[in-house]
Motif scaffolding. Structure first.
Motif, PDB file in Angstrom:
ATOM      1  N   LEU A  23       0.802  -1.218   0.000  1.00  0.00           N
ATOM      2  CA  LEU A  23       0.000   0.000   0.000  1.00  0.00           C
ATOM      3  C   LEU A  23       0.834   1.267   0.000  1.00  0.00           C
ATOM      4  O   LEU A  23       0.376   2.307  -0.419  1.00  0.00           O
ATOM      5  CB  LEU A  23      -0.931   0.004   1.208  1.00  0.00           C
ATOM      6  CG  LEU A  23      -2.051  -1.028   1.187  1.00  0.00           C
ATOM      7  CD1 LEU A  23      -2.822  -0.974   2.497  1.00  0.00           C
ATOM      8  CD2 LEU A  23      -2.976  -0.815   0.026  1.00  0.00           C
ATOM      9  N   SER A  24       2.066   1.227   0.489  1.00  0.00           N
ATOM     10  CA  SER A  24       2.876   2.441   0.611  1.00  0.00           C
ATOM     11  C   SER A  24       3.085   3.201  -0.690  1.00  0.00           C
ATOM     12  O   SER A  24       3.111   4.416  -0.681  1.00  0.00           O
ATOM     13  CB  SER A  24       4.219   2.121   1.256  1.00  0.00           C
ATOM     14  OG  SER A  24       4.007   1.776   2.599  1.00  0.00           O
TER      15      SER A  24
ATOM     16  N   VAL B 144       1.079   3.880  -2.930  1.00  0.00           N
ATOM     17  CA  VAL B 144      -0.141   4.548  -3.373  1.00  0.00           C
ATOM     18  C   VAL B 144       0.004   6.060  -3.323  1.00  0.00           C
ATOM     19  O   VAL B 144      -0.407   6.762  -4.228  1.00  0.00           O
ATOM     20  CB  VAL B 144      -1.352   4.093  -2.519  1.00  0.00           C
ATOM     21  CG1 VAL B 144      -2.567   4.925  -2.822  1.00  0.00           C
ATOM     22  CG2 VAL B 144      -1.631   2.624  -2.761  1.00  0.00           C
TER      23      VAL B 144
ATOM     24  N   SER C 286       2.401   3.413   8.018  1.00  0.00           N
ATOM     25  CA  SER C 286       2.715   3.652   6.609  1.00  0.00           C
ATOM     26  C   SER C 286       1.625   4.509   5.984  1.00  0.00           C
ATOM     27  O   SER C 286       0.467   4.496   6.420  1.00  0.00           O
ATOM     28  CB  SER C 286       2.834   2.332   5.857  1.00  0.00           C
ATOM     29  OG  SER C 286       1.551   1.761   5.646  1.00  0.00           O
ATOM     30  N   ARG C 287       1.989   5.246   4.955  1.00  0.00           N
ATOM     31  CA  ARG C 287       0.981   6.091   4.292  1.00  0.00           C
ATOM     32  C   ARG C 287      -0.090   5.238   3.630  1.00  0.00           C
ATOM     33  O   ARG C 287      -1.241   5.641   3.539  1.00  0.00           O
ATOM     34  CB  ARG C 287       1.645   7.056   3.322  1.00  0.00           C
ATOM     35  CG  ARG C 287       2.533   6.430   2.298  1.00  0.00           C
ATOM     36  CD  ARG C 287       3.336   7.501   1.561  1.00  0.00           C
ATOM     37  NE  ARG C 287       4.191   6.903   0.570  1.00  0.00           N
ATOM     38  CZ  ARG C 287       5.475   6.644   0.743  1.00  0.00           C
ATOM     39  NH1 ARG C 287       6.050   6.927   1.883  1.00  0.00           N
ATOM     40  NH2 ARG C 287       6.180   6.105  -0.216  1.00  0.00           N
ATOM     41  N   GLY C 288       0.266   4.027   3.207  1.00  0.00           N
ATOM     42  CA  GLY C 288      -0.740   3.120   2.649  1.00  0.00           C
ATOM     43  C   GLY C 288      -1.749   2.685   3.696  1.00  0.00           C
ATOM     44  O   GLY C 288      -2.947   2.619   3.438  1.00  0.00           O
TER      45      GLY C 288
ATOM     46  N   ALA D 175      -4.024   5.553   4.440  1.00  0.00           N
ATOM     47  CA  ALA D 175      -5.024   5.686   3.373  1.00  0.00           C
ATOM     48  C   ALA D 175      -6.133   4.657   3.561  1.00  0.00           C
ATOM     49  O   ALA D 175      -7.320   4.985   3.438  1.00  0.00           O
ATOM     50  CB  ALA D 175      -4.354   5.523   2.006  1.00  0.00           C
ATOM     51  N   LEU D 176      -5.755   3.424   3.879  1.00  0.00           N
ATOM     52  CA  LEU D 176      -6.764   2.390   4.093  1.00  0.00           C
ATOM     53  C   LEU D 176      -7.627   2.697   5.317  1.00  0.00           C
ATOM     54  O   LEU D 176      -8.843   2.484   5.294  1.00  0.00           O
ATOM     55  CB  LEU D 176      -6.089   1.022   4.243  1.00  0.00           C
ATOM     56  CG  LEU D 176      -7.011  -0.181   4.384  1.00  0.00           C
ATOM     57  CD1 LEU D 176      -8.033  -0.237   3.262  1.00  0.00           C
ATOM     58  CD2 LEU D 176      -6.195  -1.458   4.432  1.00  0.00           C
TER      59      LEU D 176
ATOM     60  N   ARG E  13      -5.737   8.698  -2.442  1.00  0.00           N
ATOM     61  CA  ARG E  13      -5.874   7.844  -1.260  1.00  0.00           C
ATOM     62  C   ARG E  13      -6.948   6.779  -1.450  1.00  0.00           C
ATOM     63  O   ARG E  13      -6.972   5.794  -0.745  1.00  0.00           O
ATOM     64  CB  ARG E  13      -6.148   8.664  -0.004  1.00  0.00           C
ATOM     65  CG  ARG E  13      -7.502   9.284   0.040  1.00  0.00           C
ATOM     66  CD  ARG E  13      -7.688  10.040   1.319  1.00  0.00           C
ATOM     67  NE  ARG E  13      -8.861  10.882   1.192  1.00  0.00           N
ATOM     68  CZ  ARG E  13      -9.559  11.319   2.192  1.00  0.00           C
ATOM     69  NH1 ARG E  13      -9.205  11.011   3.402  1.00  0.00           N
ATOM     70  NH2 ARG E  13     -10.592  12.074   2.005  1.00  0.00           N
TER      71      ARG E  13
ATOM     72  N   CYS F 199      -6.313   2.589  -3.201  1.00  0.00           N
ATOM     73  CA  CYS F 199      -6.093   1.304  -2.529  1.00  0.00           C
ATOM     74  C   CYS F 199      -7.344   0.434  -2.482  1.00  0.00           C
ATOM     75  O   CYS F 199      -7.245  -0.767  -2.283  1.00  0.00           O
ATOM     76  CB  CYS F 199      -5.535   1.508  -1.127  1.00  0.00           C
ATOM     77  SG  CYS F 199      -6.681   2.296   0.024  1.00  0.00           S
TER      78      CYS F 199
END
Length: 98
Positions: free
Chosen positions: A3-4, A6, A21-23, A26-27, A86, A89
């Protein structure tokens, strides 16, 4: 693919202790939107909800995070014009797959 990738690094803080993590952030915002939760309620779901821990994925004994992390993440995303990214994902990656 994790996911990172993304969101670019600009959507992620650079100071302080290592964070989510940024992923994953976002999730979490996607799950938050789906369940119509406040930041505090979303942080509680990530800390106590086994379904969220499984989806994110977090260990069962993960201590969670402070709810202000979500508003800070959204502010960084908005500051760099990445609001639509964002959601990538949770979109299907291949046409016709769902």
């Amino acid at each position: 693919m994790g996911l990172s990738p993304v969101l670019p690094a600009e959507a992620y803080g650079t100071r302080g202790r290592p964070g989510l993590s940024r992923g994953m952030l976002a999730l979490i915002t996607v799950l938050q939107k789906v369940e119509n939760l406040t930041d505090r309620a979303a942080a509680d779901r990530a800390k106590f909800g086994m379904d969220w821990k499984y989806a994110l994925p977090l260990e069962a004994d993960d201590p969670g995070f402070d709810h202000t992390v979500l508003s800070e993440f959204r502010a960084r995303v908005a500051a760099h014009g990445l609001e639509e990214k964002r959601w990538i994902c949770c979109w299907p990656r291949w046409p016709g797959k769902g």
